[in-house]
Design an enzyme around this catalytic site. Sequence first.
Site, mmCIF file in Angstrom:
data_model
loop_
_atom_site.group_PDB
_atom_site.id
_atom_site.type_symbol
_atom_site.label_atom_id
_atom_site.label_comp_id
_atom_site.label_asym_id
_atom_site.label_seq_id
_atom_site.Cartn_x
_atom_site.Cartn_y
_atom_site.Cartn_z
ATOM 1 N N ASP A 95 88.221 20.652 97.231
ATOM 2 C CA ASP A 95 86.798 20.954 97.272
ATOM 3 C C ASP A 95 86.603 22.154 98.174
ATOM 4 O OD1 ASP A 95 85.813 19.790 100.136
ATOM 5 O OD2 ASP A 95 87.253 18.395 99.256
ATOM 6 N N ASP A 184 76.947 14.476 98.018
ATOM 7 C CA ASP A 184 77.678 14.417 99.285
ATOM 8 C C ASP A 184 76.719 13.852 100.332
ATOM 9 O OD1 ASP A 184 78.974 14.858 101.677
ATOM 10 O OD2 ASP A 184 79.382 16.980 101.319
ATOM 11 N N GLU A 186 76.709 11.933 103.894
ATOM 12 C CA GLU A 186 77.642 11.668 104.988
ATOM 13 C C GLU A 186 76.986 11.920 106.337
ATOM 14 O OE1 GLU A 186 80.366 14.961 106.032
ATOM 15 O OE2 GLU A 186 80.129 15.601 103.927
#
Length: 296
Positions: A95, A184, A186
């Site tokens: 990534d 994403d 987090e």
Amino acid sequence: MPSYRSGPTRRRRGLATLIGTFVSALAVLLALPGAATAAPPGPGTAPAQQSPSEAPLKPGEAWMGAGVQQHEGDDTSGKPPGERARLAATVEGVDVSSHQGNVNWKGLWDSGVRWAYVKATEGTSYKNPYFAQQYNGSYNIGMIRGAYHFATPNSSSGATQANYFASNGGGWSKDGKTLPGVLDIEYNPYGATCYGLSQSAMVNWIKDFTSTYKARTGRDAVIYTTTNWWTQCTGNSSSFGNTNPLWIARYASSPGTLPAGWGFYTFWQYTSSGPIVGDHNVFNGAMDRLRALANG
């Protein structure tokens, strides 16, 4: 009357004085501002990926895993995870974000990387300036690729961010080489770990994002997270395990305990220090299963 040694002695003392003066002058020069500054990077060079502990990040600078190493540590040192060798089949992937700049996709391909996820957006005001080179470059070299969105749940609704993502690189097409988009979600690299949201509010935010993304693209978004963050910030919600593929982040020899609701992971980010560029990951399956995920 001076001895015959007086002349050479004076010359040696004079030479020593001259050397001392030169060394002192050199030290002063080296201490001047900019005197020892490294040469500036060449045109188009992206900033080096920065650890969250080095300096505060500015909005838009987060990457996939920006807070993972800071909060959970990393005991892999870029080495392949022990569990990887025991799995029947895996496919290596990376990534990347703007921190990697223009990526050497051929080098990654030659090293065995076969898929890539590229940061497209963050919040509702940031778009990766290197997205075209990274997203198209990985595709052109032969990789299966997809895009990811770095969520900032304290800045706008899940639906708003899902629409922004889908409209700026996070779309999907059934061409066999495009993976579903990734949420994403987090550790907050800019402030409070859970972005100031309660556990129930965080679950609702994620539902708002994933339902909107599916309405826009027809695909269930992959959810990237860590078990520790998920437990702390969603109360270890089991609401998404039956619909959204899991991308687990854990920099260790195994992915460890998974968040509630998921019996297995689809992707595993096992290190933040890849041998060439970006974070390195494995897909939990063989290449034909990765193509099946791309095709929906």
